[in-house]
Design a protein around this motif. Structure first.
Motif, PDB file in Angstrom:
ATOM      1  N   PHE A  96       0.696  -1.282  -0.036  1.00 17.65           N
ATOM      2  CA  PHE A  96       0.025  -0.146   0.186  1.00 17.65           C
ATOM      3  C   PHE A  96       0.911   1.418   0.018  1.00 17.65           C
ATOM      4  O   PHE A  96       1.855   1.315   1.010  1.00 17.65           O
ATOM      5  N   TYR A  97       0.576   2.235  -0.759  1.00 19.51           N
ATOM      6  CA  TYR A  97       1.357   3.367  -0.943  1.00 19.51           C
ATOM      7  C   TYR A  97       0.505   4.702  -0.607  1.00 19.51           C
ATOM      8  O   TYR A  97      -0.775   4.675  -1.019  1.00 19.51           O
ATOM      9  N   ALA A  98       0.858   5.643   0.089  1.00 20.42           N
ATOM     10  CA  ALA A  98       0.198   6.642   0.401  1.00 20.42           C
ATOM     11  C   ALA A  98       0.862   8.021   0.323  1.00 20.42           C
ATOM     12  O   ALA A  98       2.209   8.147   0.548  1.00 20.42           O
ATOM     13  N   ILE A  99       0.483   9.235   0.034  1.00 17.13           N
ATOM     14  CA  ILE A  99       1.016  10.491  -0.123  1.00 17.13           C
ATOM     15  C   ILE A  99       0.062  11.469   0.862  1.00 17.13           C
ATOM     16  O   ILE A  99      -1.182  11.310   1.061  1.00 17.13           O
ATOM     17  N   TYR A 100       0.769  11.906   1.818  1.00 21.51           N
ATOM     18  CA  TYR A 100      -0.141  12.576   2.910  1.00 21.51           C
ATOM     19  C   TYR A 100       0.446  14.178   3.196  1.00 21.51           C
ATOM     20  O   TYR A 100       1.554  14.390   2.959  1.00 21.51           O
ATOM     21  N   ASP A 101      -0.289  14.617   4.020  1.00 18.95           N
ATOM     22  CA  ASP A 101       0.058  15.924   4.617  1.00 18.95           C
ATOM     23  C   ASP A 101      -0.636  16.073   6.021  1.00 18.95           C
ATOM     24  O   ASP A 101      -1.977  15.810   5.858  1.00 18.95           O
ATOM     25  N   SER A 102       0.233  16.159   7.190  1.00 20.73           N
ATOM     26  CA  SER A 102      -0.574  16.228   8.328  1.00 20.73           C
ATOM     27  C   SER A 102       0.164  17.362   9.375  1.00 20.73           C
ATOM     28  O   SER A 102       1.139  17.875   9.065  1.00 20.73           O
ATOM     29  N   PHE A 103      -0.912  17.768  10.093  1.00 23.21           N
ATOM     30  CA  PHE A 103      -0.431  18.870  10.910  1.00 23.21           C
ATOM     31  C   PHE A 103      -1.242  18.912  12.199  1.00 23.21           C
ATOM     32  O   PHE A 103      -2.334  18.624  12.248  1.00 23.21           O
ATOM     33  N   MET A 104      -0.468  19.261  13.240  1.00 27.18           N
ATOM     34  CA  MET A 104      -1.039  19.237  14.671  1.00 27.18           C
ATOM     35  C   MET A 104      -0.368  20.438  15.406  1.00 27.18           C
ATOM     36  O   MET A 104       0.823  20.641  15.158  1.00 27.18           O
ATOM     37  N   ARG A 105      -1.329  21.372  16.140  1.00 30.86           N
ATOM     38  CA  ARG A 105      -0.884  22.569  16.698  1.00 30.86           C
ATOM     39  C   ARG A 105      -1.575  22.842  17.924  1.00 30.86           C
ATOM     40  O   ARG A 105      -2.614  22.697  17.742  1.00 30.86           O
ATOM     41  N   THR A 106      -0.849  22.903  19.024  1.00 30.99           N
ATOM     42  CA  THR A 106      -1.607  23.354  20.154  1.00 30.99           C
ATOM     43  C   THR A 106      -0.895  24.734  20.703  1.00 30.99           C
ATOM     44  O   THR A 106       0.505  24.678  20.485  1.00 30.99           O
ATOM     45  N   PHE A 107      -1.704  25.489  21.231  1.00 28.48           N
ATOM     46  CA  PHE A 107      -1.234  26.796  21.855  1.00 28.48           C
ATOM     47  C   PHE A 107      -2.177  27.218  22.875  1.00 28.48           C
ATOM     48  O   PHE A 107      -3.303  27.310  22.765  1.00 28.48           O
ATOM     49  N   ILE A 108      -1.446  27.934  23.914  1.00 27.60           N
ATOM     50  CA  ILE A 108      -2.168  28.536  25.042  1.00 27.60           C
ATOM     51  C   ILE A 108      -1.247  29.905  25.197  1.00 27.60           C
ATOM     52  O   ILE A 108      -0.150  29.849  25.375  1.00 27.60           O
TER      53      ILE A 108
ATOM     54  N   GLU B 296       4.445  18.745  12.004  1.00 28.01           N
ATOM     55  CA  GLU B 296       4.063  18.810  10.817  1.00 28.01           C
ATOM     56  C   GLU B 296       4.853  17.838   9.826  1.00 28.01           C
ATOM     57  O   GLU B 296       5.893  17.900   9.810  1.00 28.01           O
ATOM     58  N   ASN B 297       4.015  17.140   9.124  1.00 28.08           N
ATOM     59  CA  ASN B 297       4.794  15.930   8.307  1.00 28.08           C
ATOM     60  C   ASN B 297       3.991  16.166   7.015  1.00 28.08           C
ATOM     61  O   ASN B 297       2.764  16.241   6.822  1.00 28.08           O
ATOM     62  N   SER B 298       4.786  15.683   5.726  1.00 27.66           N
ATOM     63  CA  SER B 298       4.226  15.235   4.579  1.00 27.66           C
ATOM     64  C   SER B 298       5.129  14.537   3.793  1.00 27.66           C
ATOM     65  O   SER B 298       6.443  14.505   4.217  1.00 27.66           O
TER      66      SER B 298
END
Length: 347
Positions: free
Chosen positions: A211-223, A288-290
Motif C-alpha cells: 500500500f502506498y500513500a501521499i499525505y500531509d499532516s499537521f497538529m498544533r496546540t497553543f495557550i 507537521e509532516n508530509s
C-alpha cells in the motif's frame, strides 16, 4: 502578568483604596473614569486571550501497488464484491453540538458537510482559511490564534475514489479556538471526524503488493501564557490517526502490512498526538509532516477474498480558565465600580 496587566492592577487598586478611605469626603471621581478602566481590563483579558487546537490530515493518494508490474492496482487486478464507506463531521462548543454523516458504497464518494460553531462568519477567520472554513481543504494550516480573539469549533471530512481501483483521497480536519474567561467558567470545544472504508475484494491473479500513500499532516496546540499563565487551568490537545488492515478471509489470517495490531499499517507521520496544559507544559507545540510512505510487502493470492478496512480521524479538545491573577484584575475592577456607585448613591 505582563506590564499592561500590572499597570491596570495598580490603577484599579488605587481607585478601590480611594473609595474605601474617602467615602465621607467631598472628593469626587467620575464613574465614567472607572468604567473606562474596567473596559480596558476586560478588553485586555478577552481580546487576545486564546487557546487553540488544530489537527489536519489529508491523504492525497492511497493505493495498492502491484510490485510485479510497478503499477497501481486497477480493475483488472482485483474485483470489488461489496462494502461501505462513511464520512463523519462534528463540532462541539460550550454545550452545543453539530453533526453530519454521509455514507456510500465501497467505490462511492462520501463527503459529510463541514460543521462549524461559533464565530464562523468572522472576516479575519474566513480570510485565514482562504475564504471558506468548510471547503474540504485540510492543507491550509492555522498556526496562531486569530486576533482579535474569536471562539469557534470546526470539523470536516471527505473521501473520494477507491484505493482498490486506481487510488483514493481523504481528509479529516478538527480545528478550534476558544477565548476569554467565558463568564469565569469553562469554555471548551471537541471535534471528532472519521472516515472509514470496508471493502471485500478478490485478487484476479497472484502478485506481490504493498500500500502506498501521499499525505500531509499537521497538529498544533497553543495557550496564551500571558493570560493563562503558570497558574491557569487551560488545556488543549490534538491528535490524528490512520489505520489500515487487510484480512485474508480464505486463509483466515491478517496480512502483515505493518507492526500494529492485526498487522495494521500505521505510518508514523499519519499518527500522533500533542497536548499543552498552561505554560508549565509549554505554551505552543507543533508537529507537521508530509511525503510518501509505503507498507510492508504482502502477497495477494488469486481467488482469495480479502477484507480491507481503513480508518482516519482528526480530533481536538480545548478548555480555558484564565490564571487567577487575570480574573482577580477584573474582580478588582468590579469592586471599584461598586464603591463608586455606593458613593454616588449616598449623595
Amino acid at each position: 502578568m505582563n506590564n499592561t496587566f500590572l499597570h491596570l492592577a495598580l490603577n484599579l487598586l488605587q481607585l478601590t483604596c480611594f473609595f474605601f478611605f474617602n467615602r465621607g469626603t467631598q472628593m469626587k471621581l467620575k464613574l465614567s473614569s472607572i468604567a473606562a478602566v474596567v473596559a480596558l481590563a476586560a478588553t485586555t483579558l478577552t481580546a487576545n486571550a486564546s487557546v487553540i487546537g488544530m489537527a489536519d490530515l489529508t491523504i492525497g493518494l492511497l493505493a495498492i501497488r502491484n510490485l510485479d508490474t510497478g503499477k497501481f492496482v486497477l480493475e483488472d487486478d482485483v474485483k470489488i464484491v461489496g462494502g461501505t464507506r462513511t464520512s463523519k463531521s462534528s463540532a462541539f462548543l460550550n454545550g452545543v453540538s453539530a453533526n453530519d454523516s454521509k455514507s456510500a458504497d465501497a467505490v462511492g464518494n462520501a463527503d459529510a458537510l463541514g460543521q462549524c460553531l461559533g464565530a464562523c462568519g468572522d472576516a479575519a477567520l474566513l480570510a485565514a482559511y482562504g475564504g471558506n472554513l468548510v471547503n474540504n481543504n485540510a492543507t491550509t494550516h492555522i498556526n496562531l490564534p486569530q486576533v482579535p480573539a474569536v471562539t469557534y469549533a470546526l470539523g470536516d471530512s471527505q473521501i473520494l475514489g477507491s484505493a482498490l481501483q486506481g487510488g483514493s483521497a481523504g481528509l479529516t480536519r478538527a480545528n478550534g479556538q476558544i477565548s476569554g474567561p467565558t463568564n469565569f467558567a469553562n469554555a471548551n470545544g471537541n471535534l471528532i471526524n472519521e472516515v472509514s472504508v470496508e471493502a471485500v475484494f478478490t485478487a484476479v491473479s497472484t502478485f506481490n503488493a504493498d500500500f502506498y500513500a501521499i499525505y500531509d499532516s499537521f497538529m498544533r496546540t497553543f495557550i496564551d501564557a500571558q493570560h493563562y499563565g503558570n497558574n491557569g487551568k487551560s488545556s488543549t490537545s490534538a491528535g490524528i490517526n490512520f489505520n489500515l488492515t487487510v484480512f485474508d478471509e480464505t486463509d483466515g489470517v491478517w496480512l502483515q502490512l505493518g507492526t500494529g495490531q492485526d498487522g495494521a499499517w500505521q505510518p508514523s507521520g499519519m499518527n500522533g498526538s500533542i497536548s499543552t496544559a498552561t505554560a508549565n507544559n509549554g505554551s505552543a507545540k507543533k508537529v507537521e509532516n508530509s511525503g510518501a510512505v509505503d507498507s510492508l510487502d504482502v502477497v495477494l493470492k488469486a481467488g482469495h477474498s480479502y477484507q480491507f478496512t481503513a480508518t482516519q480521524n482528526s480530533s481536538v479538545q480545548m478548555s480555558s480558565i484564565p490564571e487567577p491573577a487575570s480574573l482577580a484584575l477584573v474582580g478588582l475592577a468590579l469592586t471599584a465600580v461598586g464603591f463608586a456607585r455606593r458613593s454616588k448613591n449616598a449623595k
